[in-house]
Design an enzyme around this catalytic site. Sequence first.
Site: not given
Ligand code: NAD
Length: 347
Positions: A54, A132, A163, A235
């Site tokens: 996955d 974030s 969050y 926005t």
């Molecule tokens: P995502 O959901 O694609 O990836 C997060 C991964 O963490 C997932 O694969 C999930 O299986 C894994 N995960 C969750 N709980 C876990 C655990 N207990 N043990 C091990 N793995 C675990 O999200 P992303 O978009 O890649 O985000 C990555 C980081 O960036 C996160 O911290 C998120 O909060 C932060 N972030 C992302 C965005 C965005 O726009 N994508 C914006 C702000 C902050």
Amino acid sequence: MVKKSNQIAATTLNKNDLIVIGGAGGFIGGALVRYFHDQGFTRIRAVDKKPLPDWYQRTPGVECLCMDLQYEDNCKRACEDAVEVYNLAADMGGMGFIERFRIECLRSILINTHMVEAAYRAGAKRFFFSSSACAYNVELQKDPNSRALKETDAYPAMAERGYGWEKLMSEMFCQEYWAERGFETHIARFHNVYGPWGTWVGGREKAPAAMCRKVIEAKDTGSDEIIIWGDGTQTRSFMYIDDCVKGVDMIMHCDELIAVPINLGTSHLISINDLVSLSEKIGGVTLKRIYDPDMPKGVAGRNSDNTFIKQILNWEPDTPLEDGLKKTYNWIEQQHKDRKAGKKIVD
Ligand code: NAD
């Protein structure tokens, strides 16, 4: 000579130093693994709780561990011998997820708490935390034309419930590990990241992927309608994934950014309505817009003030939205076809 603030992993680490990436089965973690691998790093440990099939991306030659990082022992195992630890693991998603599942979001505090401690005890040189823009005070985001958020706007604190508070609290952990224990931590506040290999379906997807998917589905089914959450005037700014991983590398290796949270996003503000128009333009259609005021829409307006990052790194994320969205659209279109053909997709 390379300016101190423009160091990156390639100029700082040995190619066989162990880099640990938590959340590597997800969007940004998976892209970061590939980024370091492509630069010739030979020891990368990718960790995620999802079963391997996955994971969104799997880079050949990388050690992959399936472990739940909410647990202390797993974090210790994950961080063994690490020189650098990047924590991208979090239970998160777009507005549809973070407004509905606040407890799940808050529980990510366990991941960050155990990971920073494990990295410290393992003797790692540096720790990266993915914070974030949701950590910012929501009172400053009540208007679609709200001024862009600068780093000092997180306090006085009134972060997004669930969050955002988790992110703010985890930032504080990182800052105190530096202040009390001299452990080098780096914190980036990401503003909406999008691109290929990101969540595009299933309820955790963010606006750019959702809009591309809706346009693709409408074309495929012959529908002339698109459903938009809220009134479409909200926005945001959107950062392309390649800029995100490059920024993470620069922030992690900048001595002026130890325990100092910094925005990582673009300062190009766009409304959801205009994002829909852009997606329609890429798809070559115009759809009838149906607005659903009952769906989650988040704050009214949020943009990244990039004064600080430009000053420190002499750089800011700069991929034009139209270019990044085209690549994302094409990738989602292929995913959509694969799903219809019964093939494995990213979800
Ligand atoms: P995502 O959901 O694609 O990836 C997060 C991964 O963490 C997932 O694969 C999930 O299986 C894994 N995960 C969750 N709980 C876990 C655990 N207990 N043990 C091990 N793995 C675990 O999200 P992303 O978009 O890649 O985000 C990555 C980081 O960036 C996160 O911290 C998120 O909060 C932060 N972030 C992302 C965005 C965005 O726009 N994508 C914006 C702000 C902050």
